[in-house]
Design a protein around this motif. Structure first.
Motif, PDB file in Angstrom:
ATOM      1  N   ASP A   1       0.906  -1.373   0.011  1.00 23.62           N
ATOM      2  CA  ASP A   1       0.052  -0.102   0.101  1.00 23.62           C
ATOM      3  C   ASP A   1       0.709   1.222   0.073  1.00 23.62           C
ATOM      4  O   ASP A   1       0.532   2.086  -0.634  1.00 23.62           O
ATOM      5  N   ASP A   2       1.837   1.452   0.830  1.00 23.55           N
ATOM      6  CA  ASP A   2       2.748   2.543   0.818  1.00 23.55           C
ATOM      7  C   ASP A   2       3.165   2.889  -0.624  1.00 23.55           C
ATOM      8  O   ASP A   2       3.355   3.879  -0.971  1.00 23.55           O
TER       9      ASP A   2
ATOM     10  N   CYS B   1       2.087   1.713  -3.477  1.00 23.20           N
ATOM     11  CA  CYS B   1       0.930   2.199  -4.323  1.00 23.20           C
ATOM     12  C   CYS B   1       0.659   3.639  -4.069  1.00 23.20           C
ATOM     13  O   CYS B   1       0.036   4.356  -5.053  1.00 23.20           O
ATOM     14  N   ARG B   2       0.446   4.072  -2.778  1.00 20.52           N
ATOM     15  CA  ARG B   2       0.259   5.493  -2.600  1.00 20.52           C
ATOM     16  C   ARG B   2       1.390   6.463  -3.322  1.00 20.52           C
ATOM     17  O   ARG B   2       0.831   7.414  -3.962  1.00 20.52           O
ATOM     18  N   VAL B   3       2.410   6.052  -3.508  1.00 22.13           N
ATOM     19  CA  VAL B   3       3.394   6.770  -4.114  1.00 22.13           C
ATOM     20  C   VAL B   3       3.016   6.789  -5.729  1.00 22.13           C
ATOM     21  O   VAL B   3       3.081   7.773  -6.282  1.00 22.13           O
TER      22      VAL B   3
ATOM     23  N   LEU C   1       0.121   6.130  -7.164  1.00 16.39           N
ATOM     24  CA  LEU C   1      -1.279   6.789  -7.497  1.00 16.39           C
ATOM     25  C   LEU C   1      -1.014   8.309  -7.302  1.00 16.39           C
ATOM     26  O   LEU C   1      -1.894   9.044  -7.726  1.00 16.39           O
ATOM     27  N   GLY C   2      -0.162   8.836  -6.204  1.00 21.14           N
ATOM     28  CA  GLY C   2       0.151  10.313  -5.959  1.00 21.14           C
ATOM     29  C   GLY C   2       0.598  11.069  -7.033  1.00 21.14           C
ATOM     30  O   GLY C   2       0.044  12.061  -7.494  1.00 21.14           O
TER      31      GLY C   2
ATOM     32  N   ARG D   1      -2.214  11.140  -9.536  1.00 18.56           N
ATOM     33  CA  ARG D   1      -3.257  12.140  -8.996  1.00 18.56           C
ATOM     34  C   ARG D   1      -2.730  13.631  -9.429  1.00 18.56           C
ATOM     35  O   ARG D   1      -3.488  14.470  -9.712  1.00 18.56           O
TER      36      ARG D   1
ATOM     37  N   LEU E   1      -7.281   1.946  -0.018  1.00 19.52           N
ATOM     38  CA  LEU E   1      -6.016   2.288  -0.538  1.00 19.52           C
ATOM     39  C   LEU E   1      -6.398   3.678  -1.400  1.00 19.52           C
ATOM     40  O   LEU E   1      -5.721   4.537  -1.397  1.00 19.52           O
TER      41      LEU E   1
ATOM     42  N   SER F   1      -6.986   6.694   0.783  1.00 18.09           N
ATOM     43  CA  SER F   1      -5.943   7.152   1.210  1.00 18.09           C
ATOM     44  C   SER F   1      -4.945   7.808   0.337  1.00 18.09           C
ATOM     45  O   SER F   1      -4.105   8.762   0.811  1.00 18.09           O
ATOM     46  N   ALA F   2      -5.080   7.638  -0.883  1.00 16.53           N
ATOM     47  CA  ALA F   2      -4.296   8.345  -2.010  1.00 16.53           C
ATOM     48  C   ALA F   2      -4.931   9.705  -2.476  1.00 16.53           C
ATOM     49  O   ALA F   2      -4.471  10.238  -3.292  1.00 16.53           O
TER      50      ALA F   2
END
Length: 360
Positions: free
Chosen positions: A271-272, A274-276, A278-279, A282, A332, A335-336
């Motif tokens: 997840d961490d 993936c947030r990078v 997706l960020g 975004r 997930l 959170s992004a």
């Protein structure tokens, strides 16, 4: 081993043996593929004798007889007589690009990464793995993480891309149930000659974009595939597709595209990370216009299919990654700083398509 086979076995002992010895199946298919058995039988105009097969492969006839008995016993080839062989649908399947590249990749890499995974889980107190740099795979392959190591192995990287290109053969494709012409074409800024319609992020050699072009030959805008340089160097730009070398852990260079597509990318990362990923997407999106399309498994909390759970343990054991449930996807994505507008699914054992936009 299938549930059908489990039900057919007579007692607990047979069930145990069926599962334990089932790993030999992959060994037999790998040996058969290396010898070219499947292609030779598939291309032959009539059944092939053991002697003919030994002559064409160069294998010792006694050894080859043992290999062929193994393959016939698991339905890999048919027996047309005593030591005479004919192809069946399994033979033909392993003669395909998917069969050949898949057995090469799984035998040489994936299975090797699995071997010490139970020991690793026990030693770590059965904690959910999230760090690809701490997986036992690294200790077996020069201490490097899976994708770093694979990028330095040209032959195996080729098998990986071939398998990814053909992985969904036999399964529903996202284009079978996601109506691009209704969902993405309306509202596309066709007045801008440089407008990008679709970016395939981490898209290997561009097979998904080619599938889009084949299905929708008149689709507007630019179509771009992005991946690491070692992969992009293999791309043959055609049908208007553009190829850009890009690491999705860095800022997304294509801004304001109509859609950013991910196929089997986020399941490779925790997840961490993936947030990078997706960020960065975004930050490149145009609010109210751009969408993210995520084409992956959306596993139900009850009644999960074997294909999805097998894939989950594959990505977990090799790269500390995960095939996500619907609840995990919502957590997930939110959170992004994004939101899921709709989840498209054709059937339970097929991958879904998550349609995602910026939170407002």
């Amino acid at each position: 081993m299938s549930r059908r086979l489990t039900n057919a076995l007579q007692n607990e002992g047979q069930i145990v043996e069926g599962y334990l010895y089932g790993t030999i199946d992959v060994l037999l298919f790998k040996i058969g593929a290396d010898l070219g058995v499947f292609q030779k039988l598939t291309s032959a105009e009539k059944p092939v004798t053991l002697h003919e097969l030994a002559s064409s492969t160069g294998a010792n006839e006694v050894l080859l007889a043992r290999i062929m008995r193994g393959l016939t016993s698991i339905g890999g080839v048919d027996e047309a007589g005593i030591e005479i062989y004919a192809p069946n649908k399994v033979t033909r399947a392993f003669a395909t690009v998917k069969g050949q590249s898949g057995i090469d990749l799984f035998h040489n890499v994936i299975h090797a990464g699995w071997m010490t995974f139970p020991k690793f889980l026990k030693e770590t107190g059965y904690q959910n793995p999230t760090d690809p740099n701490e997986m036992p795979f690294n200790k077996q392959f020069n201490g490097e993480a899976y994708f770093d190591w694979l990028g330095k192995q040209p032959e195996l990287l080729h098998s990986f891309h071939q398998f990814m290109t053909t992985q969904r053969v036999g399964h529903p494709q996202w284009l079978d149930f996601y109506p691009i012409e209704q969902e993405l074409v309306p509202g596309f800024d066709a007045s801008d000659p440089d407008a990008v319609f679709l970016v395939d992020v981490g898209g290997s050699v561009g097979h998904e974009i080619q599938a889009v072009k084949k299905r929708y030959p008149n689709i507007p805008g630019r179509l771009i595939v992005e991946d690491l340089k070692a992969t992009i160097d293999r791309v043959v730009p055609e049908n208007g597709m553009e190829a850009i070398a890009h690491d999705f852990f860095t800022p997304q260079p294509i801004r304001g595209a109509r859609a950013y597509y991910f196929r089997s990318v986020l399941h490779d990362w925790d997840d961490d990370r993936c947030r990078v990923i997706l960020g960065h997407i975004r930050d490149a999106m145009k609010p109210g216009y751009s969408k993210i399309l995520i084409n992956e498994f959306n596993i139900p909390l009850k009644g999960a299919c074997t294909f999805a759970t097998h894939s989950d343990f594959m990505v977990m054991s090799v790269n500390a990654a995960v095939e996500r449930t619907e609840r995990q996807w919502y957590n997930l994505i939110e959170s992004a700083g994004l939101r899921i507008d709709k989840i498209w699914t054709l059937e339970p054992d097929a991958e879904s398509l998550l349609e995602v936009t910026i939170q407002e």
